[in-house]
Scaffold this motif. Structure first.
Motif, PDB file in Angstrom:
ATOM      1  N   ALA A 274       0.828  -1.204   0.000  1.00 53.02           N
ATOM      2  CA  ALA A 274       0.000   0.000   0.000  1.00 53.02           C
ATOM      3  C   ALA A 274       0.863   1.255   0.000  1.00 53.02           C
ATOM      4  N   TRP A 275       1.954   1.229   0.753  1.00 54.48           N
ATOM      5  CA  TRP A 275       2.834   2.397   0.789  1.00 54.48           C
ATOM      6  C   TRP A 275       3.504   2.623  -0.562  1.00 54.48           C
ATOM      7  N   LEU A 276       3.904   1.548  -1.230  1.00 52.84           N
ATOM      8  CA  LEU A 276       4.532   1.670  -2.544  1.00 52.84           C
ATOM      9  C   LEU A 276       3.551   2.241  -3.561  1.00 52.84           C
ATOM     10  N   VAL A 277       2.329   1.724  -3.584  1.00 51.52           N
ATOM     11  CA  VAL A 277       1.312   2.222  -4.524  1.00 51.52           C
ATOM     12  C   VAL A 277       0.987   3.678  -4.229  1.00 51.52           C
ATOM     13  N   THR A 278       0.878   4.025  -2.953  1.00 49.79           N
ATOM     14  CA  THR A 278       0.555   5.405  -2.573  1.00 49.79           C
ATOM     15  C   THR A 278       1.637   6.379  -3.011  1.00 49.79           C
ATOM     16  N   VAL A 279       2.895   6.023  -2.772  1.00 52.55           N
ATOM     17  CA  VAL A 279       4.001   6.907  -3.140  1.00 52.55           C
ATOM     18  C   VAL A 279       4.092   7.070  -4.654  1.00 52.55           C
ATOM     19  N   LEU A 280       3.941   5.973  -5.400  1.00 52.59           N
ATOM     20  CA  LEU A 280       4.021   6.063  -6.864  1.00 52.59           C
ATOM     21  C   LEU A 280       2.883   6.907  -7.431  1.00 52.59           C
ATOM     22  N   ALA A 281       1.660   6.727  -6.894  1.00 51.13           N
ATOM     23  CA  ALA A 281       0.529   7.522  -7.371  1.00 51.13           C
ATOM     24  C   ALA A 281       0.717   9.003  -7.047  1.00 51.13           C
ATOM     25  N   TRP A 282       1.195   9.296  -5.839  1.00 50.71           N
ATOM     26  CA  TRP A 282       1.454  10.688  -5.465  1.00 50.71           C
ATOM     27  C   TRP A 282       2.549  11.298  -6.344  1.00 50.71           C
ATOM     28  N   PHE A 283       3.602  10.541  -6.610  1.00 52.66           N
ATOM     29  CA  PHE A 283       4.705  11.025  -7.433  1.00 52.66           C
ATOM     30  C   PHE A 283       4.223  11.339  -8.849  1.00 52.66           C
ATOM     31  N   TYR A 284       3.384  10.461  -9.415  1.00 46.73           N
ATOM     32  CA  TYR A 284       2.872  10.664 -10.774  1.00 46.73           C
ATOM     33  C   TYR A 284       1.997  11.913 -10.849  1.00 46.73           C
ATOM     34  N   ILE A 285       1.072  12.062  -9.911  1.00 49.98           N
ATOM     35  CA  ILE A 285       0.168  13.220  -9.937  1.00 49.98           C
ATOM     36  C   ILE A 285       0.943  14.513  -9.702  1.00 49.98           C
ATOM     37  N   THR A 286       1.954  14.469  -8.828  1.00 50.60           N
ATOM     38  CA  THR A 286       2.764  15.664  -8.571  1.00 50.60           C
ATOM     39  C   THR A 286       3.517  16.102  -9.827  1.00 50.60           C
ATOM     40  N   LEU A 287       4.130  15.154 -10.518  1.00 49.45           N
ATOM     41  CA  LEU A 287       4.840  15.499 -11.752  1.00 49.45           C
ATOM     42  C   LEU A 287       3.886  16.042 -12.816  1.00 49.45           C
ATOM     43  N   LYS A 288       2.681  15.473 -12.891  1.00 47.55           N
ATOM     44  CA  LYS A 288       1.702  15.959 -13.867  1.00 47.55           C
ATOM     45  C   LYS A 288       1.322  17.412 -13.589  1.00 47.55           C
ATOM     46  N   ASN A 289       1.137  17.751 -12.320  1.00 48.27           N
ATOM     47  CA  ASN A 289       0.730  19.111 -11.975  1.00 48.27           C
ATOM     48  C   ASN A 289       1.857  20.114 -12.159  1.00 48.27           C
ATOM     49  N   PHE A 290       3.097  19.679 -12.026  1.00 50.81           N
ATOM     50  CA  PHE A 290       4.232  20.552 -12.262  1.00 50.81           C
ATOM     51  C   PHE A 290       4.648  20.578 -13.731  1.00 50.81           C
ATOM     52  N   ARG A 291       3.875  19.932 -14.596  1.00 54.52           N
ATOM     53  CA  ARG A 291       4.168  19.852 -16.036  1.00 54.52           C
ATOM     54  C   ARG A 291       5.533  19.201 -16.299  1.00 54.52           C
ATOM     55  N   LEU A 292       5.919  18.256 -15.454  1.00 53.53           N
ATOM     56  CA  LEU A 292       7.222  17.618 -15.593  1.00 53.53           C
ATOM     57  C   LEU A 292       7.119  16.159 -16.031  1.00 53.53           C
ATOM     58  N   TRP A 293       5.894  15.625 -16.099  1.00 49.37           N
ATOM     59  CA  TRP A 293       5.764  14.210 -16.431  1.00 49.37           C
ATOM     60  C   TRP A 293       6.236  13.916 -17.852  1.00 49.37           C
ATOM     61  N   GLY A 294       5.940  14.800 -18.798  1.00 49.37           N
ATOM     62  CA  GLY A 294       6.372  14.593 -20.178  1.00 49.37           C
ATOM     63  C   GLY A 294       7.887  14.546 -20.323  1.00 49.37           C
ATOM     64  N   PRO A 295       8.616  15.574 -19.849  1.00 48.11           N
ATOM     65  CA  PRO A 295      10.082  15.517 -19.952  1.00 48.11           C
ATOM     66  C   PRO A 295      10.704  14.351 -19.197  1.00 48.11           C
ATOM     67  N   VAL A 296      10.204  14.070 -17.996  1.00 48.66           N
ATOM     68  CA  VAL A 296      10.750  12.944 -17.221  1.00 48.66           C
ATOM     69  C   VAL A 296      10.483  11.628 -17.930  1.00 48.66           C
ATOM     70  N   SER A 297       9.287  11.485 -18.506  1.00 44.71           N
ATOM     71  CA  SER A 297       8.939  10.257 -19.222  1.00 44.71           C
ATOM     72  C   SER A 297       9.815  10.081 -20.462  1.00 44.71           C
ATOM     73  N   ASP A 298      10.036  11.165 -21.215  1.00 46.49           N
ATOM     74  CA  ASP A 298      10.903  11.072 -22.396  1.00 46.49           C
ATOM     75  C   ASP A 298      12.344  10.740 -22.011  1.00 46.49           C
ATOM     76  N   TRP A 299      12.830  11.362 -20.944  1.00 46.93           N
ATOM     77  CA  TRP A 299      14.191  11.093 -20.477  1.00 46.93           C
ATOM     78  C   TRP A 299      14.340   9.646 -20.038  1.00 46.93           C
ATOM     79  N   ALA A 300      13.340   9.140 -19.301  1.00 47.13           N
ATOM     80  CA  ALA A 300      13.392   7.744 -18.846  1.00 47.13           C
ATOM     81  C   ALA A 300      13.306   6.777 -20.022  1.00 47.13           C
ATOM     82  N   THR A 301      12.517   7.130 -21.052  1.00 46.80           N
ATOM     83  CA  THR A 301      12.395   6.267 -22.224  1.00 46.80           C
ATOM     84  C   THR A 301      13.713   6.182 -22.988  1.00 46.80           C
TER      85      THR A 301
END
Length: 214
Positions: free
Chosen positions: A81-108
């Motif tokens: 539960a803690w792992l799922v919670t942290v990953l979901a929070w991390f994803y939503i936080t990056l989306k709101n900071f408009r950073l999910w796209g660059p981070v996703s491209d960099w990771a890819t």
């Protein structure tokens, strides 16, 4: 807290310098991130409390696992539960900071980085997938072994050692399947692996012939 304070300070500085859009994005991202952390944290502790109450009911005590391994069950739930919670929070936080796209491209890009050795193509993603599948298969096989041994086979009248033997063989089979899948994701040709396994099986068969005869 230091990250949030730094973000708030950066938003104030950006606003003073006239970058209102940057200030709006950072401030909005911080507020949403704090709100999501509060909601997810409250939901996590609420569900954990309900699970703890459920383990004290008569229905839960029918299960051998919950009755004998209550602490282990709660510890496993806490980690998942803690792992799922942290990953979901991390994803939503990056989306709101408009950073999910660059981070996703960099990771890819990093995921696809690799080298070719003959017919084998080894990438960073393949290596990560290999170890991830190995660890995941071992965890799943261990959980299945414990479930079979204590929850299913333990309810039948069997000679001593038979439940452990069946559950152990099941665990070994699942681990073997996990290794095969891990090698496939890592870029190895399963056809060559099958030829090698066949030759190895023939050699082991001849080597153990006298043992089986005895």
């Amino acid at each position: 807290s230091p990250v949030y304070l730094t973000g708030i300070f950066a938003a104030v500085v950006a606003n003073l310098l006239g970058y209102e859009n940057v200030n709006r994005i950072v401030a909005y991202g911080i507020l949403v991130s704090l709100l999501i952390a509060l909601i997810f944290g409250t939901a996590y502790f609420a569900v954990r409390g309900l699970l703890l109450l459920f383990t004290a009911t008569k229905l839960a005590k029918i299960s051998n696992l919950i009755r004998d391994r209550q602490k282990d069950v709660l510890r496993l739930f806490d980690r998942l539960a803690w792992l799922v919670t942290v990953l979901a929070w991390f994803y939503i936080t990056l989306k709101n900071f408009r950073l999910w796209g660059p981070v996703s491209d960099w990771a890819t890009d990093i995921w696809k980085t690799g080298y070719v050795f003959g017919d084998i193509q080894v990438t960073v993603g393949g290596i990560f997938s290999f170890f991830f599948i190995i660890i995941l298969s071992w965890l799943i096989s261990r959980l299945v072994r414990i479930f079979l041994q204590e929850e299913v086979l333990g309810r039948f009248k069997m000679p001593r050692g038979v439940p452990m033997a069946i559950s152990s063989l099941t665990q070994y089979t699942l681990v073997f399947i996990g290794v095969i899948l891990a090698l496939a994701f890592a870029g190895f040709d399963l056809q060559n692996l099958g030829i090698l396994a066949g030759a190895l099986g023939v050699g082991i068969g001849f080597g153990l012939q006298s043992i089986f005869n005895n």
